[in-house]
Design a protein around this motif. Structure first.
Motif, PDB file in Angstrom:
ATOM      1  N   LEU A  55      23.931  95.711   1.721  1.00  0.00           N
ATOM      2  CA  LEU A  55      23.220  94.961   2.755  1.00  0.00           C
ATOM      3  C   LEU A  55      21.855  95.612   2.910  1.00  0.00           C
ATOM      4  O   LEU A  55      21.710  96.819   2.681  1.00  0.00           O
ATOM      5  N   ARG A  56      20.885  94.816   3.310  1.00  0.00           N
ATOM      6  CA  ARG A  56      19.595  95.421   3.642  1.00  0.00           C
ATOM      7  C   ARG A  56      19.618  95.833   5.105  1.00  0.00           C
ATOM      8  O   ARG A  56      20.049  95.072   5.958  1.00  0.00           O
ATOM      9  N   GLY A  57      19.175  97.047   5.359  1.00  0.00           N
ATOM     10  CA  GLY A  57      19.057  97.528   6.744  1.00  0.00           C
ATOM     11  C   GLY A  57      17.622  97.339   7.191  1.00  0.00           C
ATOM     12  O   GLY A  57      16.684  97.651   6.450  1.00  0.00           O
ATOM     13  N   LEU A  58      17.446  96.795   8.389  1.00  0.00           N
ATOM     14  CA  LEU A  58      16.099  96.464   8.862  1.00  0.00           C
ATOM     15  C   LEU A  58      15.844  97.031  10.252  1.00  0.00           C
ATOM     16  O   LEU A  58      16.747  97.028  11.096  1.00  0.00           O
ATOM     17  N   VAL A  59      14.636  97.525  10.435  1.00  0.00           N
ATOM     18  CA  VAL A  59      14.202  97.948  11.772  1.00  0.00           C
ATOM     19  C   VAL A  59      13.001  97.088  12.154  1.00  0.00           C
ATOM     20  O   VAL A  59      12.049  96.982  11.374  1.00  0.00           O
ATOM     21  N   TYR A  60      13.097  96.470  13.317  1.00  0.00           N
ATOM     22  CA  TYR A  60      11.959  95.693  13.850  1.00  0.00           C
ATOM     23  C   TYR A  60      11.419  96.399  15.085  1.00  0.00           C
ATOM     24  O   TYR A  60      12.190  96.974  15.861  1.00  0.00           O
ATOM     25  N   THR A  61      10.093  96.346  15.242  1.00  0.00           N
ATOM     26  CA  THR A  61       9.487  96.904  16.450  1.00  0.00           C
ATOM     27  C   THR A  61       8.636  95.815  17.124  1.00  0.00           C
ATOM     28  O   THR A  61       8.168  94.887  16.452  1.00  0.00           O
ATOM     29  N   GLN A  62       8.470  95.967  18.417  1.00  0.00           N
ATOM     30  CA  GLN A  62       7.633  95.009  19.148  1.00  0.00           C
ATOM     31  C   GLN A  62       6.796  95.757  20.192  1.00  0.00           C
ATOM     32  O   GLN A  62       7.342  96.541  20.972  1.00  0.00           O
ATOM     33  N   ASP A  63       5.506  95.514  20.151  1.00  0.00           N
ATOM     34  CA  ASP A  63       4.600  96.061  21.154  1.00  0.00           C
ATOM     35  C   ASP A  63       4.669  95.155  22.378  1.00  0.00           C
ATOM     36  O   ASP A  63       4.383  93.957  22.280  1.00  0.00           O
ATOM     37  N   LEU A  64       5.054  95.723  23.521  1.00  0.00           N
ATOM     38  CA  LEU A  64       5.244  94.898  24.730  1.00  0.00           C
ATOM     39  C   LEU A  64       3.916  94.490  25.359  1.00  0.00           C
ATOM     40  O   LEU A  64       3.877  93.658  26.260  1.00  0.00           O
ATOM     41  N   ARG A  65       2.821  95.103  24.884  1.00  0.00           N
ATOM     42  CA  ARG A  65       1.517  94.742  25.462  1.00  0.00           C
ATOM     43  C   ARG A  65       0.912  93.538  24.744  1.00  0.00           C
ATOM     44  O   ARG A  65      -0.047  92.954  25.192  1.00  0.00           O
ATOM     45  N   GLU A  66       1.507  93.196  23.588  1.00  0.00           N
ATOM     46  CA  GLU A  66       1.011  92.066  22.794  1.00  0.00           C
ATOM     47  C   GLU A  66       1.923  90.858  22.979  1.00  0.00           C
ATOM     48  O   GLU A  66       3.139  91.021  23.044  1.00  0.00           O
ATOM     49  N   PRO A  67       1.374  89.647  23.008  1.00  0.00           N
ATOM     50  CA  PRO A  67       2.246  88.469  23.015  1.00  0.00           C
ATOM     51  C   PRO A  67       2.877  88.321  21.629  1.00  0.00           C
ATOM     52  O   PRO A  67       2.356  88.849  20.640  1.00  0.00           O
ATOM     53  N   HIS A  68       4.006  87.612  21.551  1.00  0.00           N
ATOM     54  CA  HIS A  68       4.640  87.383  20.248  1.00  0.00           C
ATOM     55  C   HIS A  68       3.728  86.548  19.367  1.00  0.00           C
ATOM     56  O   HIS A  68       3.196  85.539  19.802  1.00  0.00           O
ATOM     57  N   GLN A  69       3.579  87.009  18.130  1.00  0.00           N
ATOM     58  CA  GLN A  69       2.782  86.244  17.155  1.00  0.00           C
ATOM     59  C   GLN A  69       3.766  85.417  16.344  1.00  0.00           C
ATOM     60  O   GLN A  69       4.135  85.791  15.249  1.00  0.00           O
ATOM     61  N   ASP A  70       4.269  84.321  16.915  1.00  0.00           N
ATOM     62  CA  ASP A  70       5.258  83.499  16.200  1.00  0.00           C
ATOM     63  C   ASP A  70       4.766  83.128  14.810  1.00  0.00           C
ATOM     64  O   ASP A  70       3.637  82.717  14.631  1.00  0.00           O
ATOM     65  N   SER A  71       5.638  83.308  13.852  1.00  0.00           N
ATOM     66  CA  SER A  71       5.265  82.939  12.489  1.00  0.00           C
ATOM     67  C   SER A  71       6.491  82.426  11.785  1.00  0.00           C
ATOM     68  O   SER A  71       7.611  82.675  12.199  1.00  0.00           O
ATOM     69  N   ALA A  72       6.288  81.743  10.695  1.00  0.00           N
ATOM     70  CA  ALA A  72       7.431  81.248   9.923  1.00  0.00           C
ATOM     71  C   ALA A  72       7.517  82.039   8.630  1.00  0.00           C
ATOM     72  O   ALA A  72       7.701  81.500   7.560  1.00  0.00           O
ATOM     73  N   LYS A  73       7.378  83.384   8.764  1.00  0.00           N
ATOM     74  CA  LYS A  73       7.407  84.262   7.603  1.00  0.00           C
ATOM     75  C   LYS A  73       8.684  84.069   6.796  1.00  0.00           C
ATOM     76  O   LYS A  73       9.756  83.944   7.360  1.00  0.00           O
ATOM     77  N   ASP A  74       8.561  84.070   5.484  1.00  0.00           N
ATOM     78  CA  ASP A  74       9.753  83.933   4.644  1.00  0.00           C
ATOM     79  C   ASP A  74      10.606  85.180   4.722  1.00  0.00           C
ATOM     80  O   ASP A  74      10.126  86.258   4.931  1.00  0.00           O
TER      81      ASP A  74
END
Ligand SMILES: CC(C)(COP(=O)(O)OP(=O)(O)OC[C@H]1O[C@@H](n2cnc3c(N)ncnc32)[C@H](O)[C@@H]1OP(=O)(O)O)[C@@H](O)C(=O)NCCC(=O)NCCS
Length: 232
Positions: free
Chosen positions: A212-231
């Motif tokens: 399985l691929r292990g993934l870590v995601y991070t999010q800066d709470l000071r930035e709005p979400h940059q919604d994208s349709a990334k593959d």
């Protein structure tokens, strides 16, 4: 989206529903007893650490989803009530112990050991380990695609922002719907292979002997979400 309400988790109302949903999403292919033990063990492993537990419910208060997170500062939610704390810890450890003895649970037990060991290694790669962590998120399959996940994420982020945190992270893997986090524009900070290979399990097993691929995601709470349709 108007019928989705976010409220704090209530043990008496939500616990059984959460187990049903998690069992259906993650462990439905196992025998009933093994999948129930796995679900209790997995869910309580995360829920026992959570400083915030939120549920999404519909207008009839039926469970649509859950988000558990820890800010790593406050006391976990369940520790605020001695009765719930004892019960939740007992269930978690009893389920784990029963998996050791239950006939036919060997592969599940081996998988769980590999899963937690792989996630421990993955956690060591997190860029800022002192940041809060989103521990668990599941949406009821019947409620998928209705904006429940997005609303739970927004509510969790609002709580962390109000507590003064600047970012958070979460761990996931390629058996989960991780494209959701790409879609919300979160930063994929780590993407590694995790091995679930065990040579002494001779027969093919869907979970064991796979990568399985292990993934870590991070999010800066000071930035709005940059919604994208990334593959993916
Ligand atoms: C991942 C999950 C939480 C998403 O919840 P959801 O309520 O179905 O998502 P939403 O309806 O809020 O979707 C919000 C947006 O993300 C998109 N999205 C949802 N799942 C996606 C996926 N797997 N890949 C890409 N985009 C996705 C939606 O299309 C929607 O886009 P839009 O608002 O631009 O139209 C849910 O599918 C789930 O519980 N999956 C099983 C458990 C799991 O994998 N949990 C997360 C990892 S541990």
């Amino acid at each position: 989206m108007s019928d989705i309400r976010i409220r704090p988790f209530k043990w008496s109302k939500d616990f059984n529903q959460i187990l049903q949903v998690a069992r259906e999403v993650w462990f439905a292919d196992k025998s009933h007893v093994v999948s129930t033990l796995n679900t209790v063990n997995f869910m309580l492993h995360y829920m026992n650490q959570a400083t915030t537990l939120l549920v999404a419910v519909d207008s009839s208060d039926r469970l649509m989803g859950i988000l558990g997170l820890t800010n790593k500062v406050d006391r976990p939610e369940f520790r605020k009530n001695r009765f719930i704390c004892c019960r939740a810890r007992f269930y978690e450890h009893a389920a784990k112990a029963l998996l050791y003895f239950w006939p036919g649970a060997l592969n599940s037990r081996l998988f769980n050991e590999l899963f937690f060991a792989n996630y421990d290694r993955l956690r060591k790669m997190v860029p800022d380990l002192s940041a809060p962590e989103f521990l668990v998120m599941i949406v009821n399959p019947e409620s998928k695609g209705m904006g429940v996940g997005r609303k739970l994420v927004a509510a969790g982020e609002e709580i962390l922002r109000n507590q003064g945190f600047k970012s958070y992270y979460l761990l996931t893997d390629s058996s989960c719907d991780y494209g959701f986090y790409d879609h919300l524009g979160m930063t994929r900070a780590v993407d590694v292979n995790m091995s679930f290979s065990i040579r002494h399990v001779p027969e093919y097993d869907h979970y064991l002997n796979c990568f399985l691929r292990g993934l870590v995601y991070t999010q800066d709470l000071r930035e709005p979400h940059q919604d994208s349709a990334k593959d993916q």
